[in-house]
Design a protein around this motif. Structure first.
Motif, mmCIF file in Angstrom:
data_model
loop_
_atom_site.group_PDB
_atom_site.id
_atom_site.type_symbol
_atom_site.label_atom_id
_atom_site.label_comp_id
_atom_site.label_asym_id
_atom_site.label_seq_id
_atom_site.Cartn_x
_atom_site.Cartn_y
_atom_site.Cartn_z
ATOM 1 N N SER A 184 0.903 -1.076 0.105
ATOM 2 C CA SER A 184 0.228 -0.129 -0.002
ATOM 3 C C SER A 184 0.790 1.175 -0.017
ATOM 4 O O SER A 184 0.262 2.333 0.007
ATOM 5 N N LEU A 185 2.187 1.312 0.021
ATOM 6 C CA LEU A 185 3.038 2.196 0.007
ATOM 7 C C LEU A 185 3.454 2.869 -1.412
ATOM 8 O O LEU A 185 3.449 1.911 -2.311
ATOM 9 N N THR A 186 3.723 3.967 -1.207
ATOM 10 C CA THR A 186 4.152 4.713 -2.485
ATOM 11 C C THR A 186 5.663 5.017 -2.541
ATOM 12 O O THR A 186 6.192 4.944 -1.448
ATOM 13 N N GLY A 187 6.246 5.207 -3.492
ATOM 14 C CA GLY A 187 7.688 5.593 -3.536
ATOM 15 C C GLY A 187 8.015 6.073 -5.141
ATOM 16 O O GLY A 187 7.270 5.810 -6.090
ATOM 17 N N THR A 188 9.277 6.178 -5.490
ATOM 18 C CA THR A 188 9.637 6.424 -6.808
ATOM 19 C C THR A 188 10.453 5.130 -7.292
ATOM 20 O O THR A 188 11.421 4.811 -6.767
ATOM 21 N N VAL A 189 9.852 4.732 -8.334
ATOM 22 C CA VAL A 189 10.238 3.314 -8.719
ATOM 23 C C VAL A 189 11.797 3.250 -8.847
ATOM 24 O O VAL A 189 12.502 2.115 -8.630
ATOM 25 N N ALA A 190 12.387 4.335 -9.566
ATOM 26 C CA ALA A 190 13.618 4.162 -9.957
ATOM 27 C C ALA A 190 14.963 4.109 -8.667
ATOM 28 O O ALA A 190 15.891 3.563 -8.961
ATOM 29 N N PRO A 194 14.427 -3.605 -3.640
ATOM 30 C CA PRO A 194 13.726 -4.844 -4.360
ATOM 31 C C PRO A 194 12.828 -5.378 -3.594
ATOM 32 O O PRO A 194 11.757 -5.802 -4.304
ATOM 33 N N GLU A 195 12.760 -5.158 -2.157
ATOM 34 C CA GLU A 195 11.517 -5.649 -1.458
ATOM 35 C C GLU A 195 10.313 -4.530 -1.792
ATOM 36 O O GLU A 195 9.251 -5.067 -1.555
ATOM 37 N N GLN A 196 10.664 -3.500 -1.649
ATOM 38 C CA GLN A 196 9.663 -2.535 -2.321
ATOM 39 C C GLN A 196 8.917 -2.996 -3.493
ATOM 40 O O GLN A 196 7.634 -2.912 -3.643
ATOM 41 N N VAL A 197 9.512 -3.225 -4.564
ATOM 42 C CA VAL A 197 9.135 -3.624 -5.751
ATOM 43 C C VAL A 197 8.526 -5.086 -5.746
ATOM 44 O O VAL A 197 7.275 -5.184 -6.396
ATOM 45 N N VAL A 214 21.249 6.835 -4.647
ATOM 46 C CA VAL A 214 21.343 8.118 -4.817
ATOM 47 C C VAL A 214 22.735 8.692 -4.809
ATOM 48 O O VAL A 214 23.250 9.482 -5.612
ATOM 49 N N LEU A 215 23.529 8.001 -3.803
ATOM 50 C CA LEU A 215 25.122 8.190 -3.872
ATOM 51 C C LEU A 215 25.736 7.752 -5.281
ATOM 52 O O LEU A 215 26.562 8.593 -5.557
ATOM 53 N N LEU A 216 25.297 6.647 -5.780
ATOM 54 C CA LEU A 216 25.858 6.126 -6.976
ATOM 55 C C LEU A 216 25.494 7.187 -8.218
ATOM 56 O O LEU A 216 26.370 7.418 -8.797
ATOM 57 N N GLN A 217 24.347 7.679 -8.136
ATOM 58 C CA GLN A 217 24.042 8.732 -9.112
ATOM 59 C C GLN A 217 24.765 9.933 -9.127
ATOM 60 O O GLN A 217 25.378 10.755 -9.775
ATOM 61 N N CYS A 218 25.280 10.417 -7.850
ATOM 62 C CA CYS A 218 26.025 11.726 -7.368
ATOM 63 C C CYS A 218 27.239 11.527 -8.069
ATOM 64 O O CYS A 218 28.034 12.420 -8.751
ATOM 65 N N ILE A 219 27.802 10.109 -8.075
ATOM 66 C CA ILE A 219 29.139 9.951 -8.620
ATOM 67 C C ILE A 219 29.143 9.708 -9.979
ATOM 68 O O ILE A 219 30.124 10.273 -10.755
ATOM 69 N N THR A 220 28.270 9.028 -10.471
ATOM 70 C CA THR A 220 28.312 8.658 -12.007
ATOM 71 C C THR A 220 27.416 9.769 -12.805
ATOM 72 O O THR A 220 27.548 9.774 -13.993
ATOM 73 N N GLY A 221 26.452 10.467 -12.208
ATOM 74 C CA GLY A 221 25.639 11.402 -13.058
ATOM 75 C C GLY A 221 24.372 10.832 -13.608
ATOM 76 O O GLY A 221 23.669 11.315 -14.290
ATOM 77 N N LYS A 222 24.183 9.327 -13.405
ATOM 78 C CA LYS A 222 23.479 8.530 -14.399
ATOM 79 C C LYS A 222 22.307 7.867 -13.327
ATOM 80 O O LYS A 222 22.894 7.238 -12.369
ATOM 81 N N MET A 223 21.099 7.906 -13.477
ATOM 82 C CA MET A 223 20.212 7.198 -12.868
ATOM 83 C C MET A 223 20.430 5.634 -13.124
ATOM 84 O O MET A 223 20.510 5.349 -14.240
ATOM 85 N N GLU A 224 20.616 4.736 -12.034
ATOM 86 C CA GLU A 224 21.112 3.313 -12.364
ATOM 87 C C GLU A 224 19.784 2.579 -12.888
ATOM 88 O O GLU A 224 20.111 1.536 -13.983
ATOM 89 N N SER A 232 12.001 -0.346 -15.079
ATOM 90 C CA SER A 232 12.828 -0.138 -14.040
ATOM 91 C C SER A 232 12.479 -0.800 -12.779
ATOM 92 O O SER A 232 13.791 -1.162 -11.998
ATOM 93 N N ALA A 233 11.453 -1.366 -12.364
ATOM 94 C CA ALA A 233 11.130 -2.044 -11.152
ATOM 95 C C ALA A 233 11.897 -3.412 -11.388
ATOM 96 O O ALA A 233 12.264 -3.872 -10.454
ATOM 97 N N VAL A 234 11.506 -3.914 -12.647
ATOM 98 C CA VAL A 234 11.927 -5.592 -12.457
ATOM 99 C C VAL A 234 13.611 -5.711 -12.611
ATOM 100 O O VAL A 234 14.005 -6.504 -12.203
ATOM 101 N N VAL A 235 14.216 -4.904 -13.272
ATOM 102 C CA VAL A 235 15.777 -5.216 -13.601
ATOM 103 C C VAL A 235 16.442 -5.363 -12.245
ATOM 104 O O VAL A 235 17.495 -6.336 -12.192
ATOM 105 N N ARG A 236 16.170 -4.448 -11.315
ATOM 106 C CA ARG A 236 16.799 -4.720 -9.959
ATOM 107 C C ARG A 236 16.785 -5.866 -9.218
ATOM 108 O O ARG A 236 17.663 -6.307 -8.452
ATOM 109 N N LEU A 237 15.827 -6.656 -9.604
ATOM 110 C CA LEU A 237 15.555 -8.151 -9.243
ATOM 111 C C LEU A 237 16.328 -8.958 -9.703
ATOM 112 O O LEU A 237 16.578 -10.112 -9.280
#
Length: 457
Positions: A184-190, A194-197, A214-224, A232-237
């Motif tokens: 029932s919770l919301t969030g931002t998929v990106a 994994p447990e939220q997904v 978030v830290l990884l994106q700060c370093i690379t400049g790219k959303m993982e 987006s949701a499935v790939v991290r599984l």
């Protein structure tokens, strides 16, 4: 859209005191406006949130939960000042959250300008981990850690670095009012764990995973994990985030642990904070020898600091007479009661200066707590221990420092009672004894407060 569900006409009054002004942000679930608190004559931010709850009883349960969140208080969180539920349209009730108005960019916009240096990333991450550690200790899980929910600002003081504050920390808890079922919770998929997904129950470890992204994106400049929602949701599984191979091994180890698909394998927020502080210090000095400002018992010392409950508390003037007296006794312009947190020095009483906090890295109090006794620097520009310190070499022109550790009964140095001067001077053993006596009065007061709280509990 939010505007269709909530009347956000400028001039509307909420809670009898918050006058709605222009919109300053909008998302899929809520709109944020600047508003005028007419009671305190200040500007605030107010978030208007439509809700799916159907009956008034559930709405009032929501309201009670937000009131609980409003009592959270930490320097790494955007302060939630007030909250309520508006029933002016019974068919479309909504929640409003009143927050401090931070005038600065969010991390999403900063990343869009280019990647962050590792030291900056460590400093920002350290602030965020601190905030998460606090809300986790209050049995709250953020559930939506992402760059857009991180506000950046500075205190405008000399030697201050950019600070990060986490916002929207109550939204996910607020919308999860149909029970403990995480689906029932919301969030931002990106940035979901994994447990939220998978719609499983989430705890503090979920926030750690999101912070790692978030830290990884700060370093690379790219959303993982970009792309459409399902992709987006499935790939991290099926795969772990791709961490740059040429990154410092300590960073690789930390990010790998934070983004483990097994929640039990992730570090706690406190552990992340400590690791990132080490990286921030290493990024400045690249040294881990005798000159390090981190005591061997740092984790236990910080536990003692938290035990005395003297951080993130409003000024109470309890030690102002001590610092005023110290200034007169020793004929110095500045006297301070300091508490050394893991990344900054808080001035709980500060006579002769308006500064309320200082980064731990350049602070002489951080060196003073490493000592078993007083730490005296009579001629700082000629003293190898202090001559390169920014307070000595910079515009402030510090030439004399005397600090006595505020030592607990079980042997931990919380901070110092210190005096400062822009003139070099000698400090006699009798004067050292008087400074120790004043520090003893400070610690007696803190011990009595601790005993009083324990008795009430």
């Amino acid at each position: 859209m939010v505007e269709a569900a909530v009347d956000s006409t400028p001039g509307l009054l909420f809670g009898g005191r918050y006058r709605l002004l222009e919109r300053i942000g909008v998302g899929a679930k809520a709109a944020v406006h600047r508003a005028r608190d007419e009671f305190l004559a200040r500007d605030v931010a107010i978030k208007l949130i439509p809700t799916d709850v159907l009956d008034e009883h559930q709405q009032r349960s929501n309201d009670a939960e937000v009131k609980l969140l409003a009592r959270l208080n930490h320097h790494s969180l955007i302060a939630l000042l007030d909250a309520g539920t508006d029933f002016s349209d019974p068919a479309s009730p909504f929640v409003y959250l009143v927050m401090e108005l931070v005038r600065g960019p969010d991390l999403r916009h900063r990343i869009a300008e280019g990647t962050l240096q590792l030291r900056q990333t460590a400093q920002i991450g350290c602030d965020l981990a601190d905030g998460l550690d606090y809300i986790h200790s209050q049995s709250v899980v953020h559930r939506d850690v992402k760059p857009a929910n991180v506000m950046l600002f500075d205190y405008g003081t000399r030697n201050a670095r950019v600070r990060a504050k986490l916002t929207d920390f109550g939204i996910a808890a607020l919308t999860g009012t149909k029970g403990d079922d995480a689906s029932s919770l919301t969030g931002t998929v990106a940035y979901m764990s994994p447990e939220q997904v998978k719609g499983e129950s989430v705890d503090a470890a979920s926030d750690i995973y999101s912070l790692g992204l978030v830290l990884l994106q700060c370093i690379t400049g790219k959303m993982e994990f970009p792309g459409p929602v399902v992709e987006s949701a499935v790939v991290r599984l099926f795969r772990a985030p791709e961490i740059p191979a040429d990154l410092d091994p300590q960073w690789v180890a930390l990010l790998t642990a934070m983004t483990s698909r097994d929640p039990a394998a992730r570090p706690t927020a406190r552990e992340v904070s400590m690791a990132l502080y080490e990286q921030a210090v290493a990024g400045r000095s690249r040294r881990k020898q005798a000159g390090s400002l981190v005591p061997d018992n740092e984790e236990d010392r910080l536990a003692a600091v938290r035990r005395y409950n003297i951080l993130d508390t409003p000024p109470d003037g309890a030690f102002d007479r001590i610092t005023s007296l110290a200034s007169r006794i020793f004929s110095v312009p500045t006297a301070i009661v300091s508490v050394v947190d893991h990344d900054r020095i808080w001035f709980k009483s500060h006579y002769g200066t308006d500064v309320e906090q200082l980064d731990r890295d350049p602070g002489l109090c951080a060196s003073a707590i490493l000592q078993d006794g007083p730490w005296i620097v009579e001629n700082a520009p000629a003293d190898p221990r202090a001559l390169s310190n920014p307070l000595v070499a910079g515009e402030f022109g510090l030439k004399f420092y005397a600090g006595v550790p505020l030592r607990t009964r079980d042997g931990f140095n919380l901070g110092t009672l210190c005096i400062l001067d822009t003139e070099s001077r000698q400090f006699t053993s009798d004067e050292v004894g008087m400074l120790e006596d004043l520090a003893g009065i400070v610690m007696t007061d803190l011990e009595l407060r601790l005993e009083s709280r324990s008795a009430r509990a």
